[in-house]
Design an enzyme around this catalytic site. Structure first.
Site, mmCIF file in Angstrom:
data_model
loop_
_atom_site.group_PDB
_atom_site.id
_atom_site.type_symbol
_atom_site.label_atom_id
_atom_site.label_comp_id
_atom_site.label_asym_id
_atom_site.label_seq_id
_atom_site.Cartn_x
_atom_site.Cartn_y
_atom_site.Cartn_z
ATOM 1 N N SER A 1 -45.434 30.504 -45.893
ATOM 2 C CA SER A 1 -44.248 29.518 -45.811
ATOM 3 C C SER A 1 -43.235 30.500 -46.643
ATOM 4 O O SER A 1 -43.543 31.477 -47.252
ATOM 5 C CB SER A 1 -44.382 28.301 -46.640
ATOM 6 O OG SER A 1 -45.063 28.689 -47.801
ATOM 7 N N ASP B 1 -34.672 22.995 -64.712
ATOM 8 C CA ASP B 1 -34.293 23.778 -66.027
ATOM 9 C C ASP B 1 -33.290 23.068 -66.857
ATOM 10 O O ASP B 1 -32.386 22.258 -66.095
ATOM 11 C CB ASP B 1 -33.898 24.999 -65.653
ATOM 12 C CG ASP B 1 -34.821 26.178 -64.983
ATOM 13 O OD1 ASP B 1 -35.981 26.098 -65.902
ATOM 14 O OD2 ASP B 1 -34.437 26.700 -64.271
ATOM 15 N N PHE C 1 -34.416 38.663 -64.069
ATOM 16 C CA PHE C 1 -34.623 37.158 -63.204
ATOM 17 C C PHE C 1 -36.151 36.503 -63.777
ATOM 18 O O PHE C 1 -36.125 35.477 -64.265
ATOM 19 C CB PHE C 1 -34.330 37.111 -61.826
ATOM 20 C CG PHE C 1 -34.549 35.865 -61.264
ATOM 21 C CD1 PHE C 1 -33.590 34.606 -61.538
ATOM 22 C CD2 PHE C 1 -35.457 35.569 -60.307
ATOM 23 C CE1 PHE C 1 -33.610 33.483 -60.828
ATOM 24 C CE2 PHE C 1 -35.534 34.273 -59.916
ATOM 25 C CZ PHE C 1 -34.684 33.223 -60.095
ATOM 26 N N HIS D 1 -45.878 27.955 -68.168
ATOM 27 C CA HIS D 1 -44.422 27.924 -68.323
ATOM 28 C C HIS D 1 -43.942 28.149 -69.710
ATOM 29 O O HIS D 1 -44.415 27.959 -70.731
ATOM 30 C CB HIS D 1 -44.075 26.400 -68.063
ATOM 31 C CG HIS D 1 -42.547 26.073 -67.903
ATOM 32 N ND1 HIS D 1 -41.918 25.919 -69.175
ATOM 33 C CD2 HIS D 1 -41.763 26.057 -66.852
ATOM 34 C CE1 HIS D 1 -40.524 25.612 -68.618
ATOM 35 N NE2 HIS D 1 -40.338 25.711 -67.438
ATOM 36 N N TYR E 1 -32.852 23.827 -54.801
ATOM 37 C CA TYR E 1 -31.921 22.889 -55.262
ATOM 38 C C TYR E 1 -31.316 23.253 -56.585
ATOM 39 O O TYR E 1 -32.113 23.684 -57.560
ATOM 40 C CB TYR E 1 -32.700 21.456 -55.342
ATOM 41 C CG TYR E 1 -32.112 20.242 -55.828
ATOM 42 C CD1 TYR E 1 -31.212 19.354 -54.838
ATOM 43 C CD2 TYR E 1 -32.101 20.022 -57.220
ATOM 44 C CE1 TYR E 1 -30.610 18.334 -55.494
ATOM 45 C CE2 TYR E 1 -31.445 18.989 -57.507
ATOM 46 C CZ TYR E 1 -30.651 17.889 -56.686
ATOM 47 O OH TYR E 1 -30.298 16.842 -57.120
ATOM 48 N N ALA F 1 -28.710 21.317 -59.745
ATOM 49 C CA ALA F 1 -28.401 19.679 -59.985
ATOM 50 C C ALA F 1 -26.920 19.576 -59.809
ATOM 51 O O ALA F 1 -26.643 18.367 -59.472
ATOM 52 C CB ALA F 1 -28.786 19.524 -61.346
ATOM 53 N N GLU G 1 -39.373 30.353 -48.828
ATOM 54 C CA GLU G 1 -38.383 29.891 -49.512
ATOM 55 C C GLU G 1 -36.842 30.335 -49.440
ATOM 56 O O GLU G 1 -36.977 31.664 -49.461
ATOM 57 C CB GLU G 1 -38.733 29.923 -51.032
ATOM 58 C CG GLU G 1 -37.680 29.165 -51.994
ATOM 59 C CD GLU G 1 -38.075 29.296 -53.387
ATOM 60 O OE1 GLU G 1 -39.134 28.722 -53.806
ATOM 61 O OE2 GLU G 1 -37.009 29.761 -54.310
ATOM 62 N N HIS H 1 -46.660 31.904 -50.154
ATOM 63 C CA HIS H 1 -45.343 31.398 -50.089
ATOM 64 C C HIS H 1 -44.500 32.485 -50.324
ATOM 65 O O HIS H 1 -44.687 33.180 -51.562
ATOM 66 C CB HIS H 1 -45.320 30.258 -51.003
ATOM 67 C CG HIS H 1 -43.956 29.454 -51.109
ATOM 68 N ND1 HIS H 1 -43.400 28.681 -50.022
ATOM 69 C CD2 HIS H 1 -42.814 29.718 -51.984
ATOM 70 C CE1 HIS H 1 -41.986 28.279 -50.430
ATOM 71 N NE2 HIS H 1 -41.830 28.956 -51.496
#
Ligand code: FAD
Length: 304
Positions: free
Chosen positions: A21, A115, A226, A159, A55, A57, A23, A276
């Site tokens: 897949s 985030d 990053f 995380h 996405y 916000a 992104e 992915h």
């Protein structure tokens, strides 16, 4: 979707071709839009299981995600997955976004907490009327539209906000309990980290696919900065491979393809059959790496 064809044609049993897949991120300018669509057209014939669009916000980013997803739905045979976060919006607003996706035929959402709106490294504060956690968001989507499949994040290196890896896996468990059926990992470069994480997740009885997120690094320096902020470690052996190539984009590209191809081939050798790719909206490296996995183009695309 049409089937992927295997590279093996020597009459022996074909090795299993992995599922892939991709992104993408929503383009900000017309030029970026053109380039994204060239990328989509190049990669679509590889018949990915789905393609996801990230996405942000903010209102304009939100709209860009929606319009990219809607265009993929309209102009290709690809199955789009829309990323969605809990950041900066009341439940009602998020529910409306989900309804709009459902209306245009989207049946897959990648549900995230997101985030902090104040920037990475600052304290996350949920919107007072919003979904408080990613698990709540998963439950909200599944309750509203049970026919929407929900994927979530997973962190082989934990995380950055998580105190321990076990606490992190508690969150994954909550997301699965809420109805998530797939997790996609944060990028990692050391396969052992992924396998150790997988062992811990399976030991906890979590049995959804934990799909490795692979990032071919077109620009090592930028990518390192990053991913490090997102909690991914960059091993010294990897940095050494890019040493002295800051001004040599062409060699960097070859090295990046070799490194990522090596990573996926080793994962595949150990039984991983789904990948992915974080494409960064570029096709070349991902196309080459998919080729090395045995994936060949097939006319899966509606739009020319
Ligand atoms: P969760 O899975 O909910 O939590 C991650 C960890 O943080 C958990 O261990 C949890 O215990 C801990 N945690 C969560 N909240 C708190 C808290 N309040 N206090 C202490 N610990 C806490 N970001 C975007 O903005 N847009 C995207 O499209 C996007 N796509 C992504 C796709 C993937 C596959 C991945 C891996 C990440 C993506 N992100 C995206 C980044 C993601 O939003 C951030 O990593 C964010 O900080 C966490 O969201 P999450 O859903 O992964 O968090």
């Amino acid at each position: 979707m049409t089937e992927v064809t295997s590279a093996a044609s020597d009459g022996q049993r074909a090795p299993r071709v992995p599922a892939i897949s991709f992104e993408f991120f929503p383009p900000k300018t017309e030029e970026m839009e053109r380039s994204l669509w060239e990328t989509i057209k190049r990669l679509a014939p590889l018949s990915p299981s789905f393609v996801s669009v990230t996405y942000g916000a903010g209102g304009s980013t939100r709209e860009r995600t929606h319009s990219t997803i809607a265009r993929i739905r309209k102009e290709t045979d690809l199955l789009p997955a829309a990323h969605l976060t809990c950041v900066g919006a009341a439940r009602g607003e998020i529910d409306e976004i989900v309804d709009r996706y459902h209306e245009v035929g989207v049946r897959h959402i990648v549900a995230l907490r997101g985030d902090p709106a104040t920037g990475l490294g600052t304290l996350y504060a949920a919107h007072p009327d919003g979904y408080q956690t990613s698990a709540e968001l998963v439950a909200g989507i599944r309750k509203r539209h049970p026919d929407i499949e929900v994927s979530v994040s997973a962190y082989p290196e934990k995380h950055p906000e998580s105190a321990t890896i076990d606490a992190d896996i508690d969150t994954l468990q909550a997301k699965v309990d809420a109805g998530a059926s797939r997790a996609i990992t944060q990028v990692f470069f050391d396969n052992d980290l992924y396998f150790r994480y997988l062992d811990r997740v399976r030991a906890r009885g979590i049995d959804i696919p934990i799909v490795p997120g692979i990032m071919p690094m077109h620009n090592f320096k930028q990518a390192r900065a990053f991913v490090t902020r997102a909690g991914t470690s960059v091993p010294d052996w990897l940095a050494a491979k890019f040493e002295g190539l800051d001004d040599d984009a062409e060699t960097r590209k070859l090295v990046a393809a070799t490194v990522a191809a090596g990573q996926v081939q080793k994962l595949a050798k150990h039984g991983v059959d789904t990948f992915h790719f974080y494409t960064m909206n570029r096709a070349d490296l991902v196309f080459a790496i998919s080729h090395l996995l045995g994936i060949r183009p097939h006319c899966a695309q509606k739009a020319a």
